[in-house]
Design an enzyme around this catalytic site. Structure first.
Site, PDB file in Angstrom:
ATOM      1  N   SER A 106     -16.498  33.301 -27.295  1.00  0.00           N
ATOM      2  CA  SER A 106     -17.325  32.991 -26.122  1.00  0.00           C
ATOM      3  C   SER A 106     -16.701  31.890 -25.270  1.00  0.00           C
ATOM      4  O   SER A 106     -16.166  30.913 -25.787  1.00  0.00           O
ATOM      5  CB  SER A 106     -18.711  32.549 -26.578  1.00  0.00           C
ATOM      6  OG  SER A 106     -19.502  32.231 -25.445  1.00  0.00           O
ATOM      7  N   ASN A 166     -12.496  20.346 -24.223  1.00  0.00           N
ATOM      8  CA  ASN A 166     -13.186  20.818 -23.023  1.00  0.00           C
ATOM      9  C   ASN A 166     -14.590  20.260 -22.937  1.00  0.00           C
ATOM     10  O   ASN A 166     -15.249  19.981 -23.940  1.00  0.00           O
ATOM     11  CB  ASN A 166     -13.214  22.363 -22.977  1.00  0.00           C
ATOM     12  CG  ASN A 166     -14.464  22.953 -23.612  1.00  0.00           C
ATOM     13  OD1 ASN A 166     -15.530  23.033 -22.998  1.00  0.00           O
ATOM     14  ND2 ASN A 166     -14.345  23.344 -24.878  1.00  0.00           N
ATOM     15  N   LEU A 201     -21.265  24.611 -19.917  1.00  0.00           N
ATOM     16  CA  LEU A 201     -21.963  25.903 -19.882  1.00  0.00           C
ATOM     17  C   LEU A 201     -22.106  26.487 -18.478  1.00  0.00           C
ATOM     18  O   LEU A 201     -23.167  27.001 -18.111  1.00  0.00           O
ATOM     19  CB  LEU A 201     -23.324  25.793 -20.582  1.00  0.00           C
ATOM     20  CG  LEU A 201     -23.257  25.519 -22.085  1.00  0.00           C
ATOM     21  CD1 LEU A 201     -24.642  25.222 -22.646  1.00  0.00           C
ATOM     22  CD2 LEU A 201     -22.637  26.690 -22.840  1.00  0.00           C
ATOM     23  N   CYS A 203     -23.456  24.082 -28.765  1.00  0.00           N
ATOM     24  CA  CYS A 203     -22.570  23.519 -27.739  1.00  0.00           C
ATOM     25  C   CYS A 203     -22.667  21.995 -27.743  1.00  0.00           C
ATOM     26  O   CYS A 203     -23.754  21.436 -27.570  1.00  0.00           O
ATOM     27  CB  CYS A 203     -22.924  24.042 -26.356  1.00  0.00           C
ATOM     28  SG  CYS A 203     -21.797  23.380 -25.110  1.00  0.00           S
ATOM     29  N   ILE A 211     -16.488  28.554 -36.220  1.00  0.00           N
ATOM     30  CA  ILE A 211     -17.175  27.351 -35.800  1.00  0.00           C
ATOM     31  C   ILE A 211     -17.080  27.190 -34.278  1.00  0.00           C
ATOM     32  O   ILE A 211     -16.118  27.662 -33.661  1.00  0.00           O
ATOM     33  CB  ILE A 211     -16.564  26.079 -36.464  1.00  0.00           C
ATOM     34  CG1 ILE A 211     -15.061  25.997 -36.207  1.00  0.00           C
ATOM     35  CG2 ILE A 211     -16.849  26.035 -37.923  1.00  0.00           C
ATOM     36  CD1 ILE A 211     -14.371  24.736 -36.759  1.00  0.00           C
ATOM     37  N   GLY A 263     -10.076  32.026 -29.254  1.00  0.00           N
ATOM     38  CA  GLY A 263     -10.468  31.323 -28.038  1.00  0.00           C
ATOM     39  C   GLY A 263      -9.284  30.632 -27.389  1.00  0.00           C
ATOM     40  O   GLY A 263      -8.593  31.199 -26.551  1.00  0.00           O
TER      41      GLY A 263
HETATM   42  C1  LIG Z   1     -12.960  26.289 -22.488  1.00  0.00           C
HETATM   43  C2  LIG Z   1     -13.895  26.666 -23.595  1.00  0.00           C
HETATM   44  C3  LIG Z   1     -15.187  27.096 -23.294  1.00  0.00           C
HETATM   45  C4  LIG Z   1     -16.075  27.462 -24.311  1.00  0.00           C
HETATM   46  N1  LIG Z   1     -17.332  27.912 -24.000  1.00  0.00           N
HETATM   47  C5  LIG Z   1     -18.159  28.336 -24.981  1.00  0.00           C
HETATM   48  C6  LIG Z   1     -19.428  28.906 -24.665  1.00  0.00           C
HETATM   49  O1  LIG Z   1     -19.826  29.057 -23.505  1.00  0.00           O
HETATM   50  N2  LIG Z   1     -20.225  29.281 -25.706  1.00  0.00           N
HETATM   51  C7  LIG Z   1     -19.837  29.165 -27.015  1.00  0.00           C
HETATM   52  O2  LIG Z   1     -20.596  29.551 -27.918  1.00  0.00           O
HETATM   53  N3  LIG Z   1     -18.627  28.663 -27.340  1.00  0.00           N
HETATM   54  C8  LIG Z   1     -17.785  28.259 -26.352  1.00  0.00           C
HETATM   55  N4  LIG Z   1     -16.549  27.766 -26.686  1.00  0.00           N
HETATM   56  C9  LIG Z   1     -16.154  27.670 -28.107  1.00  0.00           C
HETATM   57  C10 LIG Z   1     -15.297  28.888 -28.530  1.00  0.00           C
HETATM   58  O3  LIG Z   1     -16.029  30.095 -28.411  1.00  0.00           O
HETATM   59  C11 LIG Z   1     -14.820  28.720 -29.982  1.00  0.00           C
HETATM   60  O4  LIG Z   1     -15.943  28.726 -30.848  1.00  0.00           O
HETATM   61  C12 LIG Z   1     -14.042  27.434 -30.224  1.00  0.00           C
HETATM   62  O5  LIG Z   1     -13.214  27.132 -29.115  1.00  0.00           O
HETATM   63  C13 LIG Z   1     -13.151  27.507 -31.473  1.00  0.00           C
HETATM   64  O6  LIG Z   1     -12.218  28.567 -31.378  1.00  0.00           O
HETATM   65  P1  LIG Z   1     -10.698  28.359 -30.852  1.00  0.00           P
HETATM   66  O7  LIG Z   1     -10.101  27.237 -31.637  1.00  0.00           O
HETATM   67  O8  LIG Z   1     -10.045  29.699 -31.101  1.00  0.00           O
HETATM   68  O9  LIG Z   1     -10.781  28.040 -29.395  1.00  0.00           O
HETATM   69  C14 LIG Z   1     -15.649  27.374 -25.665  1.00  0.00           C
HETATM   70  C15 LIG Z   1     -14.354  26.942 -25.972  1.00  0.00           C
HETATM   71  C16 LIG Z   1     -13.468  26.602 -24.963  1.00  0.00           C
HETATM   72  C17 LIG Z   1     -12.081  26.141 -25.319  1.00  0.00           C
END
Ligand SMILES: Cc1cc2nc3c(=O)[nH]c(=O)nc-3n(C[C@H](O)[C@H](O)[C@H](O)COP(=O)(O)O)c2cc1C
Length: 301
Positions: free
Chosen positions: A16, A64, A68, A124, A186, A261
């Site tokens: 997400s 970041n 939202l 979040c 997570i 992500g």
């Molecule tokens: C720029 C950015 C925006 C994100 N926005 C959301 C979001 O709107 N809703 C959510 O549940 N997680 C959000 N996340 C979290 C990611 O979905 C993910 O859970 C988290 O980044 C860990 O995964 P990663 O290390 O592969 O990025 C966001 C992460 C990033 C980096």
């Protein structure tokens, strides 16, 4: 393989918040071999989010504080409709509400769409000034929100948990008891802070932000391992997966599917195609015939 009863060509999933909600980018991810796509978290009303800079790179990953930003559930679901009309792929609609009533209203809206799964973003870290402590840190809120949504949702629900909770496995079992069909984990870690020494200021306009990318992978693996021991429902693992070996490790720790992500920023949109072929190469070399053979096979020392 299957995830919550849906056939998916691979366990790889768009996490997400990474590519927003535009149906054309979601389609591209599926075309490239991902099994599922998750939308940006949608709220009842559109949100502008925080002022920039909202995202920064550092040596261990990303930080970041997007806040939202989203077009609201109505417009978000129009994109999901287009995605399903023109394409065969599994969608996860992520929603964010300020209380259980808002989550219920969001879930009712999603019932009228053709989304496959509903993900409740309970975790979040970037909107504490508005919404106080994330729900995923409060056992009674997890139970209240998941149970309320379960009583109305017509599709399976995933509860997205935070690594910041003291006992994440307990939080997962509360979500399961309240009716969650799966756990996503997570979300980002922290708050953390990245500093620009010359400017003597934090890099993010909002000062602090959630940490993601390679530096959180060991924590994600440990917590997924803990939760896998505790619950019967499937886990959509996320946190620091950048390549096929990372995805294999996450499935061995207990994830049934793996969301990517931050690595989309690092490796581009091709990350799904490349990660899938890296996973398949590992599986062929080590005698695994199906992705599901990897789930939870880790043996502790
Ligand atoms: C720029 C950015 C925006 C994100 N926005 C959301 C979001 O709107 N809703 C959510 O549940 N997680 C959000 N996340 C979290 C990611 O979905 C993910 O859970 C988290 O980044 C860990 O995964 P990663 O290390 O592969 O990025 C966001 C992460 C990033 C980096």
């Amino acid at each position: 393989m299957q995830f919550l009863g849906k056939d998916i060509p691979s366990p790889l999933t768009l996490a997400s918040g990474i590519l927003g909600i535009s149906f054309s980018s979601l389609q591209r991810i599926i075309r490239d071999g991902a099994g599922m796509v998750t939308t940006k978290s949608l709220s009842l009303e559109p949100r502008i989010g925080h002022e920039g800079p909202i995202i920064a790179e550092f040596e261990g990953g990303l930080i970041n504080s997007v806040g939202l930003t989203n077009p609201g559930i109505h417009d978000g679901l129009l994109e999901v409709e287009k995605f399903h009309k023109e394409f065969d792929g599994v969608s996860i609609v992520s929603v964010f509400g300020g209380n259980a009533t808002e989550f219920v209203r969001l879930s009712e809206a999603v019932n009228h769409s053709n989304a496959d799964f509903l993900e409740l973003n309970l975790s979040c870290p970037n909107v504490e000034d508005e919404f106080k402590r994330p729900f995923a840190l409060m056992p009674e809120k997890i139970t209240e929100i998941v149970a309320a949504v379960k009583s109305v949702s017509q599709i399976p629900i995933l509860a997205k948990l935070s690594p910041n909770a003291y006992d994440v496995a307990l939080m997962a079992s509360l979500a399961e008891d309240a009716g969650a069909d799966g756990i996503t984990m997570i979300n980002t870690l922290g708050h953390g802070m990245v500093i620009d020494a010359i400017a003597k200021r934090p890099v993010l306009r909002n000062n602090f932000g959630g940490i993601s990318g390679p530096c959180i992978k060991p924590l994600a693996l440990k917590l997924i391992h803990d939760v896998y021991q505790k619950v019967q429902i499937p886990i959509l693992g996320t946190g620091g997966v950048s390549n096929g070996l990372d995805a294999v490790e996450m499935m061995m720790a207990g994830a049934s599917a793996v969301a990517i992500g931050s690595a989309v920023y690092e490796r581009g949109l091709d990350v799904f195609k490349i990660t899938r072929s890296e996973m398949e190469a590992f599986m062929a070399q080590h005698g695994y015939s199906d992705y599901s053979d990897l789930i939870g096979i880790l043996q502790e020392n």
